[in-house]
Scaffold this active site. Structure first.
Site, PDB file in Angstrom:
ATOM      1  N   TYR A 138      56.417  50.563  26.823  1.00 56.45           N
ATOM      2  CA  TYR A 138      56.033  49.152  26.861  1.00 56.45           C
ATOM      3  C   TYR A 138      55.172  48.871  25.638  1.00 56.45           C
ATOM      4  CZ  TYR A 138      54.022  44.717  28.443  1.00 56.45           C
ATOM      5  OH  TYR A 138      53.632  43.402  28.538  1.00 56.45           O
ATOM      6  N   ASP A 231      52.320  53.513  18.895  1.00 58.52           N
ATOM      7  CA  ASP A 231      51.657  52.450  19.642  1.00 58.52           C
ATOM      8  C   ASP A 231      50.534  53.105  20.448  1.00 58.52           C
ATOM      9  OD1 ASP A 231      50.760  50.425  21.195  1.00 58.52           O
ATOM     10  OD2 ASP A 231      52.708  49.881  22.045  1.00 58.52           O
ATOM     11  N   LYS A 259      43.042  47.186  23.419  1.00 62.92           N
ATOM     12  CA  LYS A 259      42.241  47.662  24.553  1.00 62.92           C
ATOM     13  C   LYS A 259      40.842  48.174  24.154  1.00 62.92           C
ATOM     14  CE  LYS A 259      46.369  48.366  27.359  1.00 62.92           C
ATOM     15  NZ  LYS A 259      46.570  47.694  28.612  1.00 62.92           N
TER      16      LYS A 259
HETATM   17  N1  PMP Z   1      51.338  48.613  23.906  1.00 64.69           N
HETATM   18  C1  PMP Z   1      50.981  49.404  24.925  1.00 64.69           C
HETATM   19  C2  PMP Z   1      51.199  50.880  24.806  1.00 64.69           C
HETATM   20  C3  PMP Z   1      50.403  48.853  26.073  1.00 64.69           C
HETATM   21  O1  PMP Z   1      50.062  49.660  27.084  1.00 64.69           O
HETATM   22  C4  PMP Z   1      50.199  47.458  26.130  1.00 64.69           C
HETATM   23  C5  PMP Z   1      49.570  46.786  27.345  1.00 64.69           C
HETATM   24  N2  PMP Z   1      49.365  47.518  28.450  1.00 64.69           N
HETATM   25  C6  PMP Z   1      50.592  46.686  25.033  1.00 64.69           C
HETATM   26  C7  PMP Z   1      51.146  47.286  23.935  1.00 64.69           C
HETATM   27  C8  PMP Z   1      50.389  45.197  25.043  1.00 64.69           C
HETATM   28  O2  PMP Z   1      49.049  44.901  24.919  1.00 64.69           O
HETATM   29  P1  PMP Z   1      48.472  43.466  25.386  1.00 64.69           P
HETATM   30  O3  PMP Z   1      48.621  43.434  26.874  1.00 64.69           O
HETATM   31  O4  PMP Z   1      47.059  43.466  24.896  1.00 64.69           O
HETATM   32  O5  PMP Z   1      49.311  42.439  24.711  1.00 64.69           O
END
Ligand code: PMP
Length: 417
Positions: A138, A231, A259
């Protein structure tokens, strides 16, 4: 009371919520009144030990005094200037100091924006259109990555969202996680701009990379002129100050962060090699901009958080808590199961005996997981309502909290059949 708020919310928001996973708490979501240390306090005055921690950012727990102090100080000075401020210089320097791949940084406002921008940079830089992503990874809620996506996209049955143009879909190649053979085949075609990967999968539960997977991706991408994007929105500053790339000793070309680097305030960042990052406007021709980019509040909270990570023994504490919990959970469950833990985050899967990719995770007995979630909630422990999320620990999860949690996990999990 939560019930009253939920009745109103159902008429105000699609599905009653503003982010889908929150609707997974049944029969209706509890509404949080406050967060303090390891606890959430609900509008119904229930105190919950929190292993969700805002889905990852709160490695120092809720309302950490150092973060409060930094944000209050900043608020007194104003909170949005539309100009650069010294906070962005300070936070970028910390990121560059600790994240091996980072030579330059661009701050945005979410992980979604970070991956969207990183992928655009990779296409602009290489002149190629396609990207490779992994089934169940994700990367946020934009078009290019909502194809075979994990997290709430899988939980709510839309790993492949409606509304994405087929022209976009045709530019995304999917391989199973931990499958180098598939990746090699795709890369050999020579038209892939970048491979984007969660170095530890944290959005189908937790799934570690197999030995050699990340290193293999590094070698293959180098060979085929493709950029490698880690990521690290979850793993950045969670698996240590240097994130997954230090933990596994594999250095990507670009890294996306979010985060933890905002200390719980909205943030995202793209960082990487100078030459690649310079593709961004205004030095290059790959566009990115944002009213709230590098906003001083998120910057200040992020600086305070990373300073605490530098000086405290947060990593020792979070790893100890996660290890003890994962071990005791493993012992307590009496049916076939898997507990996958990497350092200070983990997830358990019921009714399966191995989880190495998204297809394995989908085979787990989700109804049993949901039952465990519900019973734990009643007993005062909040774990994610979805199998396809992770349990996180914070520096506030001390021995007492962990021991109390373990006895609650035991009484719930030992009874699962
Ligand atoms: N990349 C990863 C690995 C994530 O876990 C998340 C959100 N859990 C995102 C991108 C997206 O981040 P955001 O919810 O701040 O848009």
């Amino acid at each position: 009371m939560s019930h009253d708020l939920w009745e109103q919310a159902k008429t105000l928001f699609a599905g009653g919520v503003n982010s889908p996973v929150r609707a997974g708490v049944k029969p209706f979501p509890f509404y949080t009144k406050s967060g303090k240390g390891p606890y959430l306090i609900t509008e119904d005055s229930q105190r919950l030990i929190d292993y969700v921690l805002g889905y990852g950012p709160l490695i120092l727990g809720h309302a950490h005094p150092k973060v409060i102090e930094a944000v209050k100080e900043q608020i007194d000075e104003g909170w949005l200037y539309g100009t650069p401020s010294k906070t962005e210089v300070e936070l970028a320097k910390l990121i560059i100091k600790y994240v091996p791949s980072a030579e330059k940084v661009r701050f945005v406002n979410s992980g979604t924006e970070a991956t969207m921008t990183a992928l655009r940079i990779s296409r602009g830089y290489t002149g190629r259109d396609k990207i490779l992503k992994f089934d169940g990874n994700y990367h946020g809620a934009h078009d290019y990555v909502l194809i075979d996506a994990g997290s709430a996209a899988t939980e709510f049955g839309v790993p492949f969202s409606q509304g994405i143009p087929k022209e976009v879909v045709s530019t995304v190649v999917i391989c199973p996680y931990n499958d180098l053979e598939c990746s090699e085949k795709a890369l050999r075609r020579g038209d892939i701009a970048s491979v984007i990967v969660e170095p530890v999968m944290g959005n189908m539960g937790v799934i570690p990379p197999k030995d050699g997977f990340l290193k293999g991706l590094r070698e293959l991408t180098k060979e085929h002129g493709t950029l490698l994007i880690f990521d690290e929105v979850i793993t950045g500053f969670r698996l240590g100050l240097g994130g997954a790339q230090s933990y596994f000793k594999v250095i990507p070309d670009l890294t996306t962060l979010g985060k933890i680097i905002g200390g719980g305030f909205p943030i995202g960042a793209i960082c990487g090699k100078r030459e690649v990052m310079d593709s961004l406007t205004p030095s290059g021709r790959v566009f990115n901009a944002g009213t709230f980019n590098a906003n001083p509040i998120s910057m200040s909270a992020g600086i305070a958080t990373i300073r605490e990570l530098e000086s405290g023994n947060v990593y020792v504490k979070t790893e100890k808590a996660a290890t003890e919990l994962a071990e005791e959970i493993d012992k307590a469950i009496r049916i076939p199961h898997v507990v996958n833990r990497v350092y200070n985050f983990f997830q358990f899967f019921l009714g399966v005996d191995r989880v190495e990719n998204a297809a394995d995770a989908r085979k787990a007995k989700r109804e049993l997981y949901v039952r465990a979630h519900e019973k734990l909630l009643k007993s005062g422990v909040f774990i994610p309502p979805s199998q396809f999320e992770a349990l996180f620990t914070s520096s506030e999860h001390n021995d007492d909290i962990v021991n109390e949690s373990i006895s609650k996990f035991k009484s719930v999990l030992e009874d699962l059949v």
